[in-house]
Motif scaffolding. Structure first.
Motif, mmCIF file in Angstrom:
data_model
loop_
_atom_site.group_PDB
_atom_site.id
_atom_site.type_symbol
_atom_site.label_atom_id
_atom_site.label_comp_id
_atom_site.label_asym_id
_atom_site.label_seq_id
_atom_site.Cartn_x
_atom_site.Cartn_y
_atom_site.Cartn_z
ATOM 1 N N SER A 18 0.792 -1.193 0.002
ATOM 2 C CA SER A 18 0.024 -0.048 0.031
ATOM 3 C C SER A 18 0.852 1.230 0.028
ATOM 4 N N VAL A 94 -9.429 2.054 -5.971
ATOM 5 C CA VAL A 94 -10.108 0.987 -5.453
ATOM 6 C C VAL A 94 -9.066 -0.071 -4.795
ATOM 7 N N VAL A 95 -7.955 -0.603 -5.541
ATOM 8 C CA VAL A 95 -7.222 -1.354 -5.443
ATOM 9 C C VAL A 95 -6.186 -1.119 -3.895
ATOM 10 N N VAL A 98 -8.452 -1.273 -1.300
ATOM 11 C CA VAL A 98 -8.704 -2.996 -0.874
ATOM 12 C C VAL A 98 -7.647 -3.419 0.030
ATOM 13 N N SER A 101 -7.607 -2.059 3.388
ATOM 14 C CA SER A 101 -8.836 -2.597 4.197
ATOM 15 C C SER A 101 -8.389 -4.019 4.709
ATOM 16 N N ALA A 102 -7.679 -4.631 3.809
ATOM 17 C CA ALA A 102 -7.412 -6.036 3.951
ATOM 18 C C ALA A 102 -6.179 -5.876 5.298
#
Length: 153
Positions: A18, A94-95, A98, A101-102
């Motif tokens: 990230s 979005v990626v 995600v 969030s993960a």
């Protein structure tokens, strides 16, 4: 214990990806600061668990090396991935969301299931009301301080 180590390693790789995939300075600066503090305290917590588990020296060294390398490897992967697509597209956002969030979900699960549940079910804590009070106070103080930290993130 190995499940905790594996969860933290996966979490560290994802948070590294990230960070490596981020291209906006407004995102990178807070992430570097948060990641530095986060990895430090996560390492201290994981180190405490490893010490309590009484692993052999070789296993302890291997776990420490893997923990030390996962975030930098994730950052390199993130940089490599971000160079292969348009980082300003909606798909990129979005990626990145995600992955964030993960990473957060894995950390929350590991902290609640593997760390806090074990500590709060400890017989020493169960019979000592003062120790219980201090543990809950530390838990809520830590959660409050981390929530306050989100103001600047």
């Amino acid at each position: 214990m190995q499940v905790l180590e594996l969860g933290i390693l996966v979490h560290s790789v994802i948070i590294g990806v990230s960070l490596g995939a981020s291209v906006r300075p407004s995102t990178i600066r807070p992430l570097v600061g948060a990641l530095s503090f986060h990895q430090f305290f996560e390492g201290v917590g994981l180190g405490g668990c490893i010490v309590q588990a009484n692993f052999k020296v070789r296993a302890t060294v291997i776990m420490a090396i893997f923990f030390s390398l996962t975030a930098p490897v994730g950052i390199v992967l993130g940089i490599a991935i971000s160079s292969s697509y348009n980082v300003h597209s909606s798909t990129a956002f979005v990626v990145e969301g995600v992955f964030n969030s993960a990473s957060a979900g894995i950390l929350i699960y590991m902290s609640l299931v593997d760390l806090l549940a074990t500590d709060f079910n400890n017989p020493k804590l169960q019979i000592n009301t003062k120790l219980q009070l201090m543990a809950y106070l530390a838990l809520f103080l830590g959660a409050g301080l981390m929530s306050m930290l989100a103001i600047w993130a």
